[in-house]
Motif scaffolding. Structure first.
Motif, PDB file in Angstrom:
ATOM      1  N   ALA A 293     -10.429  -0.767   7.335  1.00 61.36           N
ATOM      2  CA  ALA A 293      -8.774  -1.093   7.102  1.00 61.36           C
ATOM      3  C   ALA A 293      -8.423  -2.514   7.190  1.00 61.36           C
ATOM      4  O   ALA A 293      -8.620  -2.940   8.489  1.00 61.36           O
ATOM      5  N   LYS A 294      -7.940  -3.101   6.129  1.00 62.72           N
ATOM      6  CA  LYS A 294      -7.348  -4.441   6.156  1.00 62.72           C
ATOM      7  C   LYS A 294      -6.020  -4.536   5.761  1.00 62.72           C
ATOM      8  O   LYS A 294      -5.930  -4.078   4.398  1.00 62.72           O
ATOM      9  N   PRO A 295      -4.948  -4.981   6.388  1.00 58.99           N
ATOM     10  CA  PRO A 295      -5.149  -5.247   7.691  1.00 58.99           C
ATOM     11  C   PRO A 295      -5.425  -4.077   8.496  1.00 58.99           C
ATOM     12  O   PRO A 295      -5.111  -2.796   8.103  1.00 58.99           O
ATOM     13  N   PRO A 296      -5.934  -4.352   9.744  1.00 60.86           N
ATOM     14  CA  PRO A 296      -6.191  -3.369  10.815  1.00 60.86           C
ATOM     15  C   PRO A 296      -5.297  -2.282  11.102  1.00 60.86           C
ATOM     16  O   PRO A 296      -4.062  -2.482  11.028  1.00 60.86           O
TER      17      PRO A 296
ATOM     18  N   TYR B  82      -5.484   2.305  -1.010  1.00 59.48           N
ATOM     19  CA  TYR B  82      -5.118   1.200  -1.227  1.00 59.48           C
ATOM     20  C   TYR B  82      -4.636   1.435  -2.884  1.00 59.48           C
ATOM     21  O   TYR B  82      -3.607   0.569  -3.286  1.00 59.48           O
TER      22      TYR B  82
ATOM     23  N   SER C  18     -11.947   2.248  10.757  1.00 56.97           N
ATOM     24  CA  SER C  18     -12.957   1.382   9.967  1.00 56.97           C
ATOM     25  C   SER C  18     -12.752   0.908   8.634  1.00 56.97           C
ATOM     26  O   SER C  18     -12.318   1.782   7.698  1.00 56.97           O
TER      27      SER C  18
END
Length: 177
Positions: A18-21, A145, A16
């Protein structure tokens, strides 16, 4: 042979936020207990099973018995006694999975398809996925990140420390276990 034993569930777990997935698709038996689903999630997401975890479905929580439970607070259901198929019954049904309450790795586990059982397929089986899972104990998504930023910038003040700690981590690559 029961109906559940003649089916295979195709599940998708996604980290949940996370970008990108970051996600995995895998096959399991609907008769698998949640406690074993935890073991499968640890493998497909490349976690190390060093922390507490629990599942949530609606307002109920499912987790291993806690020897330190003092009896106060809501009673949680023993995850060894609940099968996946009892909670996920039709495609798009979901459960939440939280791993490491400090880093708070939250996942969505969704039933994508109910397939006929194929005796030639060894279950569980990971069949697809995207991106490497964050390393254990990196501080949740926020710390992850920051770690990526430091690894990607040789001039970053923490670059060398991160390289010493994590080595050649490749976030874009799905790394098999």
């Amino acid at each position: 042979m029961t109906t559940a034993r003649r089916r295979t569930y195709q599940l998708r777990v996604a980290l949940s936020g996370a970008k990108p997935p970051i996600w995995r698709r895998f096959l399991v038996s609907p008769t698998m207990p949640l406690s074993e689903l935890h073991d499968v999630l640890q493998v497909v997401m490349r976690w190390e099973d060093c922390h507490l975890h629990r599942f949530r479905h609606g307002e109920r929580y499912y987790e291993p018995p806690n020897p330190w439970d003092d009896g106060f607070g809501p009673a949680n259901v023993d995850s060894r006694k609940v099968q996946i198929g009892q909670l996920l019954r039709k495609p798009k049904d979901r459960i939440a999975y939280t791993y490491d309450f400090g880093d708070s790795w939250r996942h969505r586990v969704a039933l994508q398809k109910i397939l006929p059982f194929d005796p030639t397929v060894r279950l569980p089986a990971c069949i697809a996925g995207k991106r490497s899972c964050p390393p254990e104990d990196c501080g949740g998504l926020w710390g992850y990140y920051e770690m990526l930023e430091a690894l990607g910038d040789p001039g970053h003040e923490q670059h060398e420390d991160m390289v010493d700690w994590i080595g050649s981590y490749r976030p874009r690559r799905l790394q098999p276990r």
